[in-house]
Design an enzyme around this catalytic site. Structure first.
Site, PDB file in Angstrom:
ATOM      1  N   LYS A 200      79.620  65.631  41.394  1.00 55.42           N
ATOM      2  CA  LYS A 200      79.242  64.447  42.156  1.00 55.42           C
ATOM      3  C   LYS A 200      79.185  63.220  41.232  1.00 55.42           C
ATOM      4  CE  LYS A 200      76.635  67.324  45.452  1.00 55.42           C
ATOM      5  NZ  LYS A 200      75.287  67.673  45.994  1.00 55.42           N
TER       6      LYS A 200
ATOM      7  N   TYR B 270      80.389  67.179  54.812  1.00 54.08           N
ATOM      8  CA  TYR B 270      78.976  67.519  55.059  1.00 54.08           C
ATOM      9  C   TYR B 270      78.643  67.537  56.554  1.00 54.08           C
ATOM     10  CZ  TYR B 270      77.698  67.269  50.066  1.00 54.08           C
ATOM     11  OH  TYR B 270      77.570  67.503  48.710  1.00 54.08           O
TER      12      TYR B 270
ATOM     13  N   ASN C 262      71.740  65.951  42.465  1.00 57.26           N
ATOM     14  CA  ASN C 262      71.853  67.303  41.893  1.00 57.26           C
ATOM     15  C   ASN C 262      73.237  67.637  41.339  1.00 57.26           C
ATOM     16  OD1 ASN C 262      73.093  67.647  44.354  1.00 57.26           O
ATOM     17  ND2 ASN C 262      71.796  69.335  45.053  1.00 57.26           N
TER      18      ASN C 262
ATOM     19  N   HIS D  78      78.492  70.148  43.597  1.00 58.59           N
ATOM     20  CA  HIS D  78      78.619  70.873  44.868  1.00 58.59           C
ATOM     21  C   HIS D  78      79.388  72.164  44.633  1.00 58.59           C
ATOM     22  CE1 HIS D  78      79.853  72.004  48.913  1.00 58.59           C
ATOM     23  NE2 HIS D  78      81.058  72.163  48.409  1.00 58.59           N
TER      24      HIS D  78
ATOM     25  N   GLU E 297      86.868  73.711  52.842  1.00 57.86           N
ATOM     26  CA  GLU E 297      86.711  72.606  51.889  1.00 57.86           C
ATOM     27  C   GLU E 297      87.963  72.420  51.037  1.00 57.86           C
ATOM     28  OE1 GLU E 297      81.857  73.204  51.769  1.00 57.86           O
ATOM     29  OE2 GLU E 297      83.010  73.645  49.961  1.00 57.86           O
TER      30      GLU E 297
HETATM   31  P1  GTP Z   1      76.022  71.403  48.019  1.00 54.34           P
HETATM   32  O1  GTP Z   1      76.633  72.366  47.046  1.00 54.34           O
HETATM   33  O2  GTP Z   1      76.117  69.961  47.591  1.00 54.34           O
HETATM   34  O3  GTP Z   1      76.548  71.621  49.436  1.00 54.34           O
HETATM   35  O4  GTP Z   1      74.467  71.733  48.014  1.00 54.34           O
HETATM   36  P2  GTP Z   1      73.738  72.984  48.665  1.00 54.34           P
HETATM   37  O5  GTP Z   1      74.709  73.859  49.392  1.00 54.34           O
HETATM   38  O6  GTP Z   1      72.925  73.600  47.583  1.00 54.34           O
HETATM   39  O7  GTP Z   1      72.748  72.287  49.696  1.00 54.34           O
HETATM   40  P3  GTP Z   1      73.067  71.773  51.187  1.00 54.34           P
HETATM   41  O8  GTP Z   1      74.466  72.080  51.566  1.00 54.34           O
HETATM   42  O9  GTP Z   1      71.972  72.248  52.051  1.00 54.34           O
HETATM   43  O10 GTP Z   1      72.900  70.209  51.006  1.00 54.34           O
HETATM   44  C1  GTP Z   1      73.963  69.423  50.542  1.00 54.34           C
HETATM   45  C2  GTP Z   1      73.439  68.363  49.613  1.00 54.34           C
HETATM   46  O11 GTP Z   1      72.593  67.483  50.351  1.00 54.34           O
HETATM   47  C3  GTP Z   1      72.562  68.868  48.479  1.00 54.34           C
HETATM   48  O12 GTP Z   1      73.289  69.337  47.367  1.00 54.34           O
HETATM   49  C4  GTP Z   1      71.782  67.618  48.143  1.00 54.34           C
HETATM   50  O13 GTP Z   1      72.570  66.722  47.362  1.00 54.34           O
HETATM   51  C5  GTP Z   1      71.562  67.000  49.508  1.00 54.34           C
HETATM   52  N1  GTP Z   1      70.280  67.440  50.062  1.00 54.34           N
HETATM   53  C6  GTP Z   1      69.946  68.643  50.594  1.00 54.34           C
HETATM   54  N2  GTP Z   1      68.679  68.665  50.986  1.00 54.34           N
HETATM   55  C7  GTP Z   1      68.183  67.421  50.694  1.00 54.34           C
HETATM   56  C8  GTP Z   1      66.924  66.808  50.861  1.00 54.34           C
HETATM   57  O14 GTP Z   1      65.967  67.414  51.353  1.00 54.34           O
HETATM   58  N3  GTP Z   1      66.810  65.503  50.442  1.00 54.34           N
HETATM   59  C9  GTP Z   1      67.842  64.822  49.889  1.00 54.34           C
HETATM   60  N4  GTP Z   1      67.662  63.569  49.489  1.00 54.34           N
HETATM   61  N5  GTP Z   1      69.040  65.369  49.708  1.00 54.34           N
HETATM   62  C10 GTP Z   1      69.210  66.655  50.113  1.00 54.34           C
HETATM   63 MG    MG Z   2      76.078  73.127  50.769  1.00 56.19          MG
END
Ligand code: GTP
Ligand code: MG
Length: 153
Positions: free
Chosen positions: A9, A49, A112, A115, A126
């Site tokens: 990212k 997303y 974070n 991805h 994807e």
């Molecule tokens: P990705 O690998 O990026 O898809 O992350 P993930 O699979 O571990 O988490 P998820 O798909 O649920 O969420 C996608 C992204 O949204 C996360 O990596 C974070 O960057 C963001 N995100 C998820 N939960 C939160 C939250 O509670 N607050 C905020 N600010 N961002 C969030």
């Molecule tokens: Mg995810």
């Protein structure tokens, strides 16, 4: 063998972590089959997303991942989707163990750095969303017999 979509990212790019992330996947024995840098449009990120579109953090997420270039990669290897997720750590960096990418390099869930696809099905979606078939390189790694006991079919 299986493929996964890994994306550094904009915060990971800005913080100079691209090489470190590539290094970890290479050294594990996974094979890089596609890579590019891209400034992603809001439309592309909304598709990527789509499952999170109803979340309160969704607009902030699209702004964050669209705030600068990302590095898009496809990595190949046995069980690379699940293993890649383990290498990334948990969604929340503070819940990620040291030794994982998020556990070593970030703090905030909204920054974070990386991805990784969460299932084989989402990996395929994807990869198709971010890459054209011509951008995927089929190549044979000379390391393969040293990484795997059995050849891929
Ligand atoms: P990705 O690998 O990026 O898809 O992350 P993930 O699979 O571990 O988490 P998820 O798909 O649920 O969420 C996608 C992204 O949204 C996360 O990596 C974070 O960057 C963001 N995100 C998820 N939960 C939160 C939250 O509670 N607050 C905020 N600010 N961002 C969030
Ligand atoms: Mg995810």
């Amino acid at each position: 063998r299986e493929r996964t979509y890994i994306m550094v990212k904009p915060d990971g790019v800005q913080r100079g972590l691209v090489g470190e992330i590539i290094k970890r996947f290479e050294q594990r024995g996974f094979k890089l089959v596609a890579m590019k840098m891209k400034a992603a449009s809001p439309e592309l990120l909304q598709q990527h997303y789509a499952d999170l579109s109803s979340k309160p953090f969704f607009p902030g997420l699209i702004a964050y991942v669209g705030s600068g270039p990302v590095v898009c990669m496809v990595w190949e290897g046995t069980d690379v989707v699940k293993t890649g997720r383990k290498m990334l750590g948990e969604t929340k960096p503070l819940e990620s163990n040291p030794g994982t990418i998020r556990g070593d390099y970030c703090i905030d869930v909204g920054r974070n750095i990386i991805h990784g696809s969460d299932s084989v099905d989402s990996a395929n979606k994807e990869i198709n969303l971010w890459f054209t078939p011509e951008e995927i390189c089929e190549w044979r790694s000379m390391e393969e017999p040293w990484v795997y006991e059995k050849a891929a079919d």
